[in-house]
Write an enzyme that holds these catalytic residues in place. Structure first.
Site, PDB file in Angstrom:
ATOM      1  N   SER A  15       1.150  -1.366  -0.314  1.00 46.25           N
ATOM      2  CA  SER A  15      -0.115  -0.298   0.388  1.00 46.25           C
ATOM      3  C   SER A  15       0.757   1.361  -0.203  1.00 46.25           C
ATOM      4  CB  SER A  15      -0.756   0.337   1.175  1.00 46.25           C
ATOM      5  OG  SER A  15      -1.488   1.329   1.204  1.00 46.25           O
ATOM      6  N   LEU A  16       0.504   2.790  -1.051  1.00 40.22           N
ATOM      7  CA  LEU A  16       1.226   3.574  -0.821  1.00 40.22           C
ATOM      8  C   LEU A  16       0.464   4.538   0.245  1.00 40.22           C
ATOM      9  CD1 LEU A  16       1.673   4.142  -4.541  1.00 40.22           C
ATOM     10  CD2 LEU A  16       3.119   2.779  -3.203  1.00 40.22           C
ATOM     11  N   LYS A  66     -13.896  -3.641   2.736  1.00 42.80           N
ATOM     12  CA  LYS A  66     -14.628  -2.308   2.739  1.00 42.80           C
ATOM     13  C   LYS A  66     -16.631  -3.190   2.085  1.00 42.80           C
ATOM     14  CE  LYS A  66     -12.353  -0.281  -1.469  1.00 42.80           C
ATOM     15  NZ  LYS A  66     -11.977   0.612  -2.489  1.00 42.80           N
ATOM     16  N   ASN A  87     -14.725   2.945   2.640  1.00 48.19           N
ATOM     17  CA  ASN A  87     -13.503   3.379   2.144  1.00 48.19           C
ATOM     18  C   ASN A  87     -12.558   4.408   3.184  1.00 48.19           C
ATOM     19  OD1 ASN A  87     -13.355   5.726   1.404  1.00 48.19           O
ATOM     20  ND2 ASN A  87     -12.031   5.455   0.051  1.00 48.19           N
ATOM     21  N   GLY A 129     -17.307  -4.012 -10.263  1.00 48.23           N
ATOM     22  CA  GLY A 129     -16.694  -4.193  -8.793  1.00 48.23           C
ATOM     23  C   GLY A 129     -16.836  -3.000  -7.831  1.00 48.23           C
ATOM     24  N   ARG A 152     -17.784  -8.690 -17.421  1.00 52.76           N
ATOM     25  CA  ARG A 152     -18.117 -10.220 -17.539  1.00 52.76           C
ATOM     26  C   ARG A 152     -18.539 -10.274 -17.164  1.00 52.76           C
ATOM     27  NH1 ARG A 152     -12.942 -13.188 -15.580  1.00 52.76           N
ATOM     28  NH2 ARG A 152     -13.285 -12.067 -13.213  1.00 52.76           N
TER      29      ARG A 152
HETATM   30  P1  NAP Z   1     -13.241  -6.386  -7.859  1.00 48.61           P
HETATM   31  O1  NAP Z   1     -14.549  -5.168  -6.823  1.00 48.61           O
HETATM   32  O2  NAP Z   1     -12.533  -7.302  -7.054  1.00 48.61           O
HETATM   33  O3  NAP Z   1     -13.851  -5.864  -9.333  1.00 48.61           O
HETATM   34  C1  NAP Z   1     -13.061  -6.538 -10.315  1.00 48.61           C
HETATM   35  C2  NAP Z   1     -13.320  -5.870 -11.288  1.00 48.61           C
HETATM   36  O4  NAP Z   1     -12.359  -6.449 -12.313  1.00 48.61           O
HETATM   37  C3  NAP Z   1     -14.803  -6.735 -11.433  1.00 48.61           C
HETATM   38  O5  NAP Z   1     -15.633  -6.204 -12.207  1.00 48.61           O
HETATM   39  C4  NAP Z   1     -14.773  -7.942 -12.769  1.00 48.61           C
HETATM   40  O6  NAP Z   1     -15.635  -9.052 -13.315  1.00 48.61           O
HETATM   41  C5  NAP Z   1     -13.718  -7.256 -13.382  1.00 48.61           C
HETATM   42  N1  NAP Z   1     -12.563  -8.638 -13.935  1.00 48.61           N
HETATM   43  C6  NAP Z   1     -11.584  -9.615 -13.027  1.00 48.61           C
HETATM   44  N2  NAP Z   1     -10.412  -9.918 -13.682  1.00 48.61           N
HETATM   45  C7  NAP Z   1     -11.348  -9.711 -15.689  1.00 48.61           C
HETATM   46  C8  NAP Z   1     -11.039 -10.967 -16.764  1.00 48.61           C
HETATM   47  N3  NAP Z   1      -9.712 -11.572 -16.101  1.00 48.61           N
HETATM   48  N4  NAP Z   1     -12.157 -10.544 -16.888  1.00 48.61           N
HETATM   49  C9  NAP Z   1     -12.857  -9.987 -16.937  1.00 48.61           C
HETATM   50  N5  NAP Z   1     -13.017  -8.736 -16.255  1.00 48.61           N
HETATM   51  C10 NAP Z   1     -12.376  -8.729 -15.252  1.00 48.61           C
HETATM   52  O7  NAP Z   1     -11.663  -4.926  -7.554  1.00 48.61           O
HETATM   53  P2  NAP Z   1     -12.296  -3.228  -7.638  1.00 48.61           P
HETATM   54  O8  NAP Z   1     -11.942  -3.135  -6.158  1.00 48.61           O
HETATM   55  O9  NAP Z   1     -13.784  -2.639  -8.453  1.00 48.61           O
HETATM   56  O10 NAP Z   1     -10.493  -2.376  -7.958  1.00 48.61           O
HETATM   57  C11 NAP Z   1     -10.552  -2.898  -9.341  1.00 48.61           C
HETATM   58  C12 NAP Z   1      -9.850  -2.254 -10.121  1.00 48.61           C
HETATM   59  O11 NAP Z   1      -9.343  -0.979  -9.899  1.00 48.61           O
HETATM   60  C13 NAP Z   1      -8.110  -2.567  -9.620  1.00 48.61           C
HETATM   61  O12 NAP Z   1      -6.964  -2.401 -11.148  1.00 48.61           O
HETATM   62  C14 NAP Z   1      -7.438  -1.662  -8.557  1.00 48.61           C
HETATM   63  O13 NAP Z   1      -6.339  -1.523  -8.330  1.00 48.61           O
HETATM   64  C15 NAP Z   1      -7.991  -0.542  -9.318  1.00 48.61           C
HETATM   65  N6  NAP Z   1      -8.958   1.019  -7.920  1.00 48.61           N
HETATM   66  C16 NAP Z   1      -8.395   1.692  -8.261  1.00 48.61           C
HETATM   67  C17 NAP Z   1      -8.151   2.762  -6.998  1.00 48.61           C
HETATM   68  C18 NAP Z   1      -7.677   4.227  -7.374  1.00 48.61           C
HETATM   69  O14 NAP Z   1      -7.712   5.145  -6.404  1.00 48.61           O
HETATM   70  N7  NAP Z   1      -6.698   4.393  -8.578  1.00 48.61           N
HETATM   71  C19 NAP Z   1      -9.021   2.604  -5.957  1.00 48.61           C
HETATM   72  C20 NAP Z   1      -9.534   1.720  -6.488  1.00 48.61           C
HETATM   73  C21 NAP Z   1      -9.458   0.749  -7.272  1.00 48.61           C
HETATM   74  P3  NAP Z   1     -16.266  -9.791 -12.710  1.00 48.61           P
HETATM   75  O15 NAP Z   1     -17.169  -9.024 -11.409  1.00 48.61           O
HETATM   76  O16 NAP Z   1     -16.593 -10.591 -13.550  1.00 48.61           O
HETATM   77  O17 NAP Z   1     -15.448 -10.204 -11.674  1.00 48.61           O
END
Ligand code: NAP
Length: 280
Positions: A15-16, A66, A87, A129, A152
């Protein structure tokens, strides 16, 4: 007395947030420390009991807690309730109150780079997600012209589109149709983890059809510029990675904890230093 803040998650080692928030406290002369706590799923209740018992002043909450953390808090802010995820935890007296700063952080990052008002934009959100909820619902509440959500797992896209449709015209769109209709969108946001380290050679969607000047936004910031963003840039898109969102969601949390304006420039510099000083 020195205040203690922190982040709970699992894994949490990379974590950063500790570096970013310690830099923020130091910059505004608040005597506080910020610690990363690795909390396993079956230890969440004890961890929150510990926050109460030890007088910890505030927490960030990340994957996988979360949603689950909500049942251990005294109050949930209406936006976090609506998003179904917390969060940020703020202590007010003896109460622990849950907020969600992801959506606001995203919007604060996005608005300055848009070529026109969000209200005039048709938006495609890839993913449904936890992060997608914050981003999509907040944009819908801000009043985008139209929003389509592709995921997906189609049922999750449908559920999120339904939530957004109380604020704007929103629908779920099968990924193949989104691909075929790509020219219709002014803003395309990747909220999936596709393309994130170590799977850096994957892309959530082909961008062959996009017009120049479209905004392509990826929530990922490791790698700093995903292959998808590089492709978008080569096609003349305006691009943004997830760093600004990350900094802003932390800044909004900081402001809720302290009532002091967050030193965003210092926070961003610390994150950039940690990421190796790259540029988007
Ligand atoms: P999450 O709740 O686990 O959701 C993951 C999402 O990605 C879901 O829609 C999932 O689809 C999809 N997915 C994952 N692997 C896949 C694959 N192989 N093919 C197709 N769809 C796939 O995770 P999250 O918390 O939303 O985080 C998602 C991304 O956002 C991460 O990369 C995270 O680092 C980034 N993020 C960034 C910030 C920021 O401050 N910049 C903040 C939060 C998150 P399904 O529903 O079909 O499983």
């Amino acid at each position: 007395m020195r205040q203690v803040y922190g982040v709970i998650g699992n894994p949490i080692g990379h974590s950063l947030s500790p570096a970013m928030l310690e830099a923020a406290f130091k910059e505004v002369n608040i005597d506080a420390t910020y610690v990363a706590f690795e909390v396993k799923e079956d230890q969440l209740k004890q961890a929150i009991d510990g926050v109460r018992g030890l007088g910890i002043s505030g927490l960030n909450v990340t994957i996988p807690h979360k949603v689950a953390v909500m049942e251990y808090l005294d109050e949930i802010d209406p936006i976090a309730e609506r998003l179904g995820a917390v969060n940020t935890i703020v202590r007010k007296g003896n109460k622990l109150i849950g907020y969600n700063t992801d959506g606001k952080g995203y919007l604060q990052a996005l608005l300055p780079i848009l070529p026109k008002s969000l209200k005039e934009m048709r938006v495609l959100v890839l993913g449904a997600g936890g992060a997608a909820k914050g981003v999509a619902v907040t944009m819908a509440m801000d009043g985008v012209k139209e929003m389509c959500i592709s995921n997906r797992t189609v049922s999750k896209a449908e559920e999120l589109a339904k939530e957004c449709s109380s604020h704007t015209r929103a629908s779920s769109l099968p990924i193949a149709l989104a691909q075929a209709r790509l020219t219709e969108f002014d803003l395309i946001v990747n909220t999936t983890s596709i393309g994130m380290t170590p799977h850096v050679d994957q892309m959530p969607l082909s961008l062959e059809m996009i017009a120049r000047g479209v905004v392509v936004s990826d929530l990922i910031y490791t790698p700093f510029k995903t292959m998808w963003l590089k492709d978008a840039e080569a096609r003349g898109a305006i691009i943004q990675n997830g760093v600004e969102m990350f900094v802003n969601q932390g800044a909004v949390a900081f402001e809720k904890w302290t009532g002091v304006e967050a030193p965003r420039k210092v926070m961003k510099k610390k994150v950039m230093d940690k990421l190796g000083g790259m540029k988007c």
